[in-house]
Design a protein around this motif. Structure first.
Motif, mmCIF file in Angstrom:
data_model
loop_
_atom_site.group_PDB
_atom_site.id
_atom_site.type_symbol
_atom_site.label_atom_id
_atom_site.label_comp_id
_atom_site.label_asym_id
_atom_site.label_seq_id
_atom_site.Cartn_x
_atom_site.Cartn_y
_atom_site.Cartn_z
ATOM 1 N N ASN A 108 0.841 -1.205 0.000
ATOM 2 C CA ASN A 108 0.000 0.000 0.000
ATOM 3 C C ASN A 108 0.876 1.254 0.000
ATOM 4 O O ASN A 108 0.568 2.242 0.661
ATOM 5 N N ILE A 109 1.963 1.208 -0.759
ATOM 6 C CA ILE A 109 2.965 2.266 -0.707
ATOM 7 C C ILE A 109 2.404 3.630 -1.088
ATOM 8 O O ILE A 109 2.907 4.673 -0.643
ATOM 9 N N GLU A 110 1.332 3.644 -1.896
ATOM 10 C CA GLU A 110 0.744 4.924 -2.304
ATOM 11 C C GLU A 110 0.111 5.659 -1.120
ATOM 12 O O GLU A 110 -0.152 6.861 -1.196
ATOM 13 N N ARG A 111 -0.113 4.953 -0.035
ATOM 14 C CA ARG A 111 -0.697 5.577 1.158
ATOM 15 C C ARG A 111 0.360 6.210 2.057
ATOM 16 O O ARG A 111 0.027 6.812 3.074
ATOM 17 N N PHE A 112 1.632 6.046 1.700
ATOM 18 C CA PHE A 112 2.709 6.523 2.562
ATOM 19 C C PHE A 112 3.644 7.467 1.807
ATOM 20 O O PHE A 112 4.755 7.086 1.413
ATOM 21 N N PRO A 113 3.205 8.712 1.594
ATOM 22 C CA PRO A 113 4.070 9.703 0.944
ATOM 23 C C PRO A 113 5.238 10.082 1.861
ATOM 24 O O PRO A 113 5.341 9.586 2.992
ATOM 25 N N GLU A 114 6.098 10.963 1.391
ATOM 26 C CA GLU A 114 7.322 11.302 2.123
ATOM 27 C C GLU A 114 7.063 11.909 3.495
ATOM 28 O O GLU A 114 7.894 11.772 4.395
ATOM 29 N N VAL B 246 15.703 0.481 6.985
ATOM 30 C CA VAL B 246 14.906 0.801 8.170
ATOM 31 C C VAL B 246 13.941 1.923 7.797
ATOM 32 O O VAL B 246 14.350 2.963 7.284
ATOM 33 N N ARG B 247 12.684 1.669 8.033
ATOM 34 C CA ARG B 247 11.672 2.685 7.781
ATOM 35 C C ARG B 247 11.237 3.307 9.105
ATOM 36 O O ARG B 247 11.212 2.633 10.133
ATOM 37 N N CYS B 248 10.905 4.577 9.054
ATOM 38 C CA CYS B 248 10.329 5.210 10.239
ATOM 39 C C CYS B 248 9.119 6.025 9.808
ATOM 40 O O CYS B 248 9.046 6.509 8.679
ATOM 41 N N PHE B 249 8.175 6.159 10.725
ATOM 42 C CA PHE B 249 6.876 6.730 10.388
ATOM 43 C C PHE B 249 6.571 7.958 11.241
ATOM 44 O O PHE B 249 6.798 7.964 12.452
ATOM 45 N N THR B 250 6.053 8.984 10.584
ATOM 46 C CA THR B 250 5.620 10.182 11.292
ATOM 47 C C THR B 250 4.272 9.895 11.951
ATOM 48 O O THR B 250 3.709 8.807 11.796
#
Length: 253
Positions: free
Chosen positions: A46-52, A81-85
């Protein structure tokens, strides 16, 4: 009603990277009770749901930097490694679709809100004082100036919310106790077994890498207790600086 995940534990997993408060993929996966691999697969689908502004991919330098303050011994070997706002974390519950993820996300949103309120306190007070200055006679000007100076002085030594990737491990080790903390009578049997299996230097790092929501910065934990919650070892105690309640979760290896 028992809180699924204490806000103190969540706050200790919020880091400041590139000037943004974020949470790491592996920390979120642990809180959700899922594997990091599964979480990232769901994100990739669902990468389109996670913009920069929802998700960051750390550079190799950033990974090595944050490995100095993250307890997991494996992160420095990770290629990605991914991190999320805050917005990215909110989006995660929609792609994971688990009841626990939804419940944990509610607590995470509360933690972010609490940190944001702390940051805005001084700014709100400054605005109110400036508004009052316009209403009152000049004889009160010296009072307003004195109050503003106190606010600015109080702000200067404060560190930013979260831990920056440039902070070094030795900064925490300076606060370490030489003697290994006793667990007699303060740990449940299973928690004690897990804790005592951890190397002494790692224990020191854990105890000196605790986020205090009262001090609004990293601190050490005293009056240590430990028990198993949701399959994780949870350390609880008091901040060695202010005496407020703090907690630390130990990641599963």
């Amino acid at each position: 009603m028992t809180t699924l995940v204490p806000i103190e534990l969540i706050a200790s997993k919020i880091y400041l990277i590139r000037g943004i408060k974020v949470m790491l993929d592996r920390d979120l996966a642990e809180l959700y009770g899922a594997e990091t691999r599964v979480l990232n697969q769901a994100v990739s689908r669902n990468i389109e749901r996670f913009p920069e502004d929802f998700m960051l991919s750390l550079t190799r330098e950033e990974i090595l930097g944050i490995s100095q303050i993250v307890i997991s011994s494996e992160i420095k070997f990770s290629k990605s490694v991914r991190c999320f706002t805050e917005q990215g974390v909110a989006m995660l519950s929609s792609v994971l679709r688990s009841k626990r993820a939804v419940q944990v996300n509610i607590q995470i949103m509360r933690a972010f809100t609490q940190l944001r309120k702390m940051l805005s306190t001084h700014e709100d007070l400054k605005r109110k004082i400036e508004s009052m200055e316009k209403k009152y006679d000049e004889q009160f000007q010296i009072v307003f100036e004195a109050i503003k100076q106190l606010i600015e002085t109080d702000e200067k030594p404060k560190k930013k919310i979260g831990f920056t990737v440039k902070e070094k491990q030795k900064a925490y080790l300076k606060r370490a106790k030489k003697k290994k903390p006793s667990t007699d009578g303060s740990f449940t049997p299973k928690a004690k077994k897990i804790w005592e299996a951890i190397a002494g230097d790692i224990q020191i790092k854990i105890l000196n890498n605790v986020w205090c929501v009262h001090c609004r910065k990293g601190s050490s934990i005293g009056n240590l207790t430990g028990k198993i919650e949701s399959g994780m070892l949870v350390l609880r105690g008091t901040c060695t600086k202010c005496g407020g309640d703090v907690a630390r979760v130990i990641e599963n290896e």
